[in-house]
Write a protein that holds these residues in place. Structure first.
Motif, PDB file in Angstrom:
ATOM      1  N   VAL A  72       6.403  32.975 -40.201  1.00 14.97           N
ATOM      2  CA  VAL A  72       6.477  33.154 -41.654  1.00 14.97           C
ATOM      3  C   VAL A  72       6.894  31.830 -42.184  1.00 14.97           C
ATOM      4  N   SER A  73       5.695  30.884 -42.373  1.00 15.33           N
ATOM      5  CA  SER A  73       6.172  29.345 -42.934  1.00 15.33           C
ATOM      6  C   SER A  73       5.311  29.449 -44.310  1.00 15.33           C
ATOM      7  N   GLY A  74       4.622  30.628 -44.637  1.00 13.03           N
ATOM      8  CA  GLY A  74       4.128  30.593 -46.105  1.00 13.03           C
ATOM      9  C   GLY A  74       2.567  29.930 -45.901  1.00 13.03           C
ATOM     10  N   THR A  75       1.684  30.505 -46.777  1.00  9.59           N
ATOM     11  CA  THR A  75       0.346  30.070 -46.618  1.00  9.59           C
ATOM     12  C   THR A  75      -0.082  28.521 -46.260  1.00  9.59           C
ATOM     13  N   GLY A  76       0.498  27.800 -47.122  1.00  5.98           N
ATOM     14  CA  GLY A  76       0.392  26.354 -46.890  1.00  5.98           C
ATOM     15  C   GLY A  76       1.046  25.962 -45.535  1.00  5.98           C
ATOM     16  N   GLY A  77       2.041  26.214 -45.227  1.00  5.14           N
ATOM     17  CA  GLY A  77       2.633  26.103 -43.887  1.00  5.14           C
ATOM     18  C   GLY A  77       1.862  26.423 -42.630  1.00  5.14           C
ATOM     19  N   ILE A  89      -4.299  31.904 -35.242  1.00  8.87           N
ATOM     20  CA  ILE A  89      -4.478  32.694 -36.383  1.00  8.87           C
ATOM     21  C   ILE A  89      -3.593  32.343 -37.538  1.00  8.87           C
ATOM     22  N   SER A  90      -4.265  32.124 -38.661  1.00 12.41           N
ATOM     23  CA  SER A  90      -3.267  31.861 -40.085  1.00 12.41           C
ATOM     24  C   SER A  90      -3.377  32.877 -41.050  1.00 12.41           C
ATOM     25  N   ASN A  91      -2.166  33.561 -41.353  1.00 10.92           N
ATOM     26  CA  ASN A  91      -2.211  34.460 -42.313  1.00 10.92           C
ATOM     27  C   ASN A  91      -2.228  33.612 -43.779  1.00 10.92           C
ATOM     28  N   ALA A  92      -3.202  34.185 -44.568  1.00 13.21           N
ATOM     29  CA  ALA A  92      -3.214  33.461 -45.948  1.00 13.21           C
ATOM     30  C   ALA A  92      -3.396  34.448 -47.185  1.00 13.21           C
ATOM     31  N   SER A  93      -2.599  34.157 -48.159  1.00  8.58           N
ATOM     32  CA  SER A  93      -2.531  34.859 -49.409  1.00  8.58           C
ATOM     33  C   SER A  93      -3.357  34.143 -50.508  1.00  8.58           C
ATOM     34  N   ARG A  94      -4.285  33.281 -50.025  1.00  7.40           N
ATOM     35  CA  ARG A  94      -5.089  32.524 -50.882  1.00  7.40           C
ATOM     36  C   ARG A  94      -6.403  32.051 -49.984  1.00  7.40           C
ATOM     37  N   THR A 172       7.483  26.378 -52.304  1.00  8.50           N
ATOM     38  CA  THR A 172       6.186  25.831 -52.798  1.00  8.50           C
ATOM     39  C   THR A 172       5.063  25.614 -51.645  1.00  8.50           C
ATOM     40  N   ASP A 173       5.476  26.021 -50.460  1.00  8.47           N
ATOM     41  CA  ASP A 173       4.242  26.164 -49.391  1.00  8.47           C
ATOM     42  C   ASP A 173       3.801  27.580 -49.477  1.00  8.47           C
ATOM     43  N   SER A 174       4.320  28.722 -50.177  1.00  6.09           N
ATOM     44  CA  SER A 174       3.494  29.786 -50.319  1.00  6.09           C
ATOM     45  C   SER A 174       2.230  30.024 -51.258  1.00  6.09           C
ATOM     46  N   GLY A 175       1.633  30.808 -50.721  1.00  4.56           N
ATOM     47  CA  GLY A 175       0.116  31.151 -51.195  1.00  4.56           C
ATOM     48  C   GLY A 175       0.560  31.911 -52.518  1.00  4.56           C
ATOM     49  N   THR A 176       1.635  32.800 -52.609  1.00  2.94           N
ATOM     50  CA  THR A 176       2.102  33.462 -53.676  1.00  2.94           C
ATOM     51  C   THR A 176       2.558  32.757 -54.637  1.00  2.94           C
ATOM     52  N   PHE A 177       3.228  31.564 -54.306  1.00  2.00           N
ATOM     53  CA  PHE A 177       3.808  30.740 -55.521  1.00  2.00           C
ATOM     54  C   PHE A 177       2.546  29.909 -56.231  1.00  2.00           C
ATOM     55  N   GLU A 178       1.695  29.471 -55.242  1.00  2.00           N
ATOM     56  CA  GLU A 178       0.570  28.748 -55.882  1.00  2.00           C
ATOM     57  C   GLU A 178      -0.410  29.793 -56.698  1.00  2.00           C
TER      58      GLU A 178
END
Length: 311
Positions: A72-77, A89-94, A172-178
């Motif tokens: 769990v390093s965030g979407t950007g991470g 595989i990369s989990n992504a919220s964007r 700030t690495d989170s897709g939710t934040f973005e």
């Protein structure tokens, strides 16, 4: 046992039944139809994490020789590692950004983009908060924009108490934040910096639970899992006040904070039998798994379209 664990237990029973009734008929969602071995590396969005974790747990029960690690390093991470070729595989919220696509091309990382669910970013306050009935998009922008002068609840609305607001939100690495900053502030990644940040939504949940004057935001699943300890805040946008729910997220009326969720799969990794088996299992069972962990599933034909890309 938590509601989420009960839901997953029921899904596990259903999947077992599906396997038994499907034997000999060539139509089974059995993760163990072809026993696999090896390891699968996944990282990225904390919002997508509960779905992927649930799939991984069930897959590993049928394939005990496969080790699936989910970070769990965030979407950007997650994308940083993925485009470098360090993940399967990369989990992504964007969606993946152009700059990330360029890095993937440079590093010869080809991939599949697979939608897996819908989510609604949820605003929450402490259960003891008696004054917040709703928040408008304009009020949210006033709270979260860079250089915000909001320090107390009274700064948001004069009728609210002069108690300090304690803010909790993704890093700030989170897709939710973005997504949240683009939808609310008007520009992605533009936000006040003086708030409690974490890439782990469970940390944010704990923060809001423990502070009467808190306000936080994260994926709907994390609210549902902790509903008894949190108060959900309706959002007013375009003259309509809507509360996030399975129904309002699915029908698109929870605006502007509904969004799709994805997994990105390395095509090189798909050459490995254990990865291909896992991704096929994911798409075959995503509808049940998604509902079990309080997300909104896609239409069946959308999962079938994703599965056809894998086969």
């Amino acid at each position: 046992m938590s509601l989420k664990k009960i839901g997953l237990a029921l899904v596990a029973v259903a999947l077992t039944a599906s396997t038994l009734t499907g034997c000999g008929q060539g139509a089974s969602k059995d993760a163990g139809a072809t026993k696999a071995s090896g390891s699968i590396k996944i990282d990225g969005s904390s919002t997508v994490f509960p779905i992927t974790e649930a799939v991984a747990e069930e897959f590993q029960k049928a394939n005990p020789n496969v080790k699936v690690t989910v970070g769990v390093s965030g979407t950007g991470g997650g994308f940083k590692k993925f485009v470098a070729g360090d993940l399967d595989i990369s989990n992504a919220s964007r969606k993946i950004k152009d700059a990330e696509k360029t890095q993937a091309t440079t590093n010869k990382v080809d991939y599949l983009e697979l939608p897996i669910a819908y989510d609604g970013i949820s605003l929450v306050v402490n259960k003891a908060n008696t004054w917040v009935d709703k928040l408008t998009v304009a009020e949210l922008k006033k709270i979260w924009e860079p250089g915000s002068k909001v320090k107390t609840w009274k700064d948001v609305r004069p009728s609210w108490p002069a108690e300090p607001i304690k803010l909790y939100g993704p890093g700030t690495d989170s897709g939710t934040f973005e997504y949240f900053t683009e939808a609310i502030v008007g520009e992605a990644k533009k936000s006040r910096a003086d708030y409690n940040q974490s890439e782990d939504d469970n940390v944010l949940v704990t923060g809001v639970k423990g502070d009467k004057n808190s306000l936080g935001y994260f994926g709907f699943s994390y609210y549902e899992e902790n509903a008894k300890d949190l108060k959900l805040v309706p959002i007013e946008s375009g003259g309509k006040t809507v509360t996030p729910s399975m129904e309002t997220i699915k029908d698109g009326t929870y605006k502007p904070l509904s969004r799709p969720l994805f997994i990105y799969v390395s095509k090189n990794s798909l050459q490995k039998p254990e990865v291909k088996s896992f991704v096929k299992y994911y798409m075959e069972n995503a509808e049940e798994m998604t509902k079990a962990v309080y997300y909104v599933p896609l239409k069946k034909e959308e999962y079938q379209a994703g599965l056809s890309k894998v086969n």
